[in-house]
Design an enzyme around this catalytic site. Structure first.
Site, short mmCIF file in Angstrom:
data_model
loop_
_atom_site.label_atom_id
_atom_site.label_comp_id
_atom_site.label_asym_id
_atom_site.label_seq_id
_atom_site.Cartn_x
_atom_site.Cartn_y
_atom_site.Cartn_z
N LYS A 177 49.92 31.01 45.36
CA LYS A 177 49.32 30.63 44.08
C LYS A 177 48.65 29.28 44.27
O LYS A 177 49.29 28.28 44.56
CB LYS A 177 50.39 30.54 42.99
CG LYS A 177 49.83 30.18 41.61
CD LYS A 177 50.93 30.18 40.57
CE LYS A 177 50.39 29.83 39.19
NZ LYS A 177 51.46 29.83 38.17
N ARG A 183 45.56 28.71 30.20
CA ARG A 183 46.35 27.59 29.69
C ARG A 183 46.12 27.40 28.19
O ARG A 183 47.01 26.92 27.48
CB ARG A 183 46.03 26.33 30.49
CG ARG A 183 46.57 26.43 31.91
CD ARG A 183 46.24 25.26 32.80
NE ARG A 183 46.79 25.49 34.14
CZ ARG A 183 46.55 24.74 35.18
NH1 ARG A 183 45.76 23.67 35.05
NH2 ARG A 183 47.09 25.02 36.36
N ARG A 232 49.04 20.16 38.90
CA ARG A 232 50.13 20.92 39.54
C ARG A 232 49.96 20.99 41.05
O ARG A 232 50.49 21.88 41.70
CB ARG A 232 50.20 22.32 38.92
CG ARG A 232 50.57 22.26 37.45
CD ARG A 232 50.66 23.62 36.79
NE ARG A 232 51.07 23.45 35.40
CZ ARG A 232 50.67 24.20 34.40
NH1 ARG A 232 49.85 25.22 34.62
NH2 ARG A 232 51.09 23.98 33.17
N LYS A 255 47.01 34.61 43.99
CA LYS A 255 46.43 34.21 42.70
C LYS A 255 45.68 32.90 42.88
O LYS A 255 46.26 31.95 43.40
CB LYS A 255 47.55 34.05 41.67
CG LYS A 255 47.06 33.64 40.28
CD LYS A 255 48.23 33.39 39.34
CE LYS A 255 47.72 33.00 37.95
NZ LYS A 255 48.82 32.67 37.03
N SER A 267 42.31 34.47 34.37
CA SER A 267 41.58 34.29 33.12
C SER A 267 40.16 33.78 33.31
O SER A 267 39.23 34.23 32.64
CB SER A 267 42.36 33.34 32.21
OG SER A 267 42.54 32.07 32.84
N TYR A 319 43.09 41.25 32.98
CA TYR A 319 42.81 41.37 31.56
C TYR A 319 41.78 42.47 31.30
O TYR A 319 41.58 42.86 30.16
CB TYR A 319 42.32 40.02 31.02
CG TYR A 319 43.30 38.91 31.30
CD1 TYR A 319 44.40 38.72 30.48
CD2 TYR A 319 43.15 38.08 32.42
CE1 TYR A 319 45.32 37.72 30.76
CE2 TYR A 319 44.07 37.09 32.70
CZ TYR A 319 45.15 36.92 31.87
OH TYR A 319 46.08 35.94 32.16
#
Length: 330
Positions: free
Chosen positions: A198, A208, A220, A251, A277, A316
């Site tokens: 990730k 987010r 992060r 990811k 996203s 999605y």
């Protein structure tokens, strides 16, 4: 390897019409490849569209079953749940509460739609006041304290009906302790899908907003991976497999097709890719402006992820892709 020379070899012979193209097609995207993400939030009678993700909604627990039934009726085999609690705290204790948002959603979904496969995202960023993926110490996530809370979270998810758990926080050793915790609690049959590679990506922005999980300070990068690193990704994946991961994930997907391919060549467990996203919203925005054919670009994107080596895709676009398959548009 001998491939032949022109004019005796003419690759266009096998592209002459749709029937022959179907016969020689190397990669096929099917309903069985798709996992649909669903956001569950606090409140009642809530169905609200995410502004930066047209067509994606947040549902309260009393409304989520209708969304899950739609996914099931399209023939999509699995969903992955993300929770948005009413109350957050420093450690994200809603994640292991019997009345936590995911726990309540799991009970309702498994009671009313028992034939859908439910994966739960296992992390803390949506549940903490600071928006980071674990317990803070000196303005950074304390790895081993976070592992203790991860154990409580996964056991709670399993007790409430999760079919699979998917730890996404990129904590060192998370797969090992989660496997041990599940086994000790009597859930040896529950598989782990590890977010193994990730990356600290700019493509997560719309998520987010949807999950209300942006960090309150900093970023992060001390736990998610540097987008520049390929060998490190493989190291992370191989460590997770050794610790007991049943499925590994890359990811994001589209900007990391090389990572998907490398992982596929080096592991014997299934590989999942998360079409995130930002990838979704880019296509939706350009499609709305008429700059691209949204359906064709969406399909080509998912096909490229499958071609790179993904055995399953969290996207999605799952419902849109399913409708195209059902209606014979592809």
């Amino acid at each position: 390897m001998i491939v032949g020379r022109f004019p005796s070899s003419r690759p266009r012979r096998l592209r002459r019409n749709e029937n022959i193209r179907r016969l020689v097609r190397e990669t096929h995207l099917t309903l069985d490849d798709l996992i649909y993400p669903i956001f569950v939030r606090w409140g009642e009678n809530v169905v609200e569209e995410v502004p930066s993700m047209p067509g994606v909604y947040r549902y309260s627990v009393d409304k989520v079953v209708d969304a899950v039934k739609e996914v099931r009726d399209l023939g999509i085999p699995a969903i992955i749940l993300f929770g948005i609690p009413e109350h957050k705290d420093e450690v994200g204790s809603d994640t292991w509460s019997e009345e936590g948002i995911i726990q309540r959603a799991l009970r309702k979904i498994k009671k009313e739609v028992p034939d859908i496969y439910v994966i739960t995202d296992v992390c803390f960023c949506e549940y903490t006041t600071h928006g980071h993926c674990g317990v803070l110490h000196d303005h950074d996530v304390e790895n081993d304290l976070t592992l203790e809370n991860l154990k409580k979270q996964v056991v709670s998810h399993a007790e409430n009906g999760a079919d699979m758990v998917a730890p996404s926080g990129m904590m060192d050793g998370m797969v090992k302790v989660i496997r041990e915790a599940l086994d000790e609690a009597g859930f040896k049959h529950i598989p782990i899908m590890a977010y193994s590679a990730k990356f600290a990506s700019a493509y997560y922005g719309p998520f987010r907003e949807a999950a209300e999980s942006a960090p309150a300070f900093g970023d992060r990068r001390t736990y998610q991976m540097d987008p520049a690193n390929s060998r490190e990704a493989l190291k992370e994946v191989l460590m997770d497999v050794e610790e007991g991961a049943d499925v590994v994930m890359v990811k994001p997907a589209l900007a990391y097709l090389d990572i998907i391919a490398k992982v596929k060549e080096n592991v014997l467990v299934p590989v999942c890719a998360y079409n995130v996203s930002g990838e979704y919203s880019l296509i939706k925005a350009a499609g709305k402006l008429g700059w691209i054919d949204e359906k064709k670009v969406m399909w080509e994107t998912l096909l490229s992820i499958k071609r790179a080596g993904a055995d399953m895709i969290i996207t999605y676009f799952a419902k849109d892709a399913a409708r195209m398959i059902i209606e014979g548009e592809v």
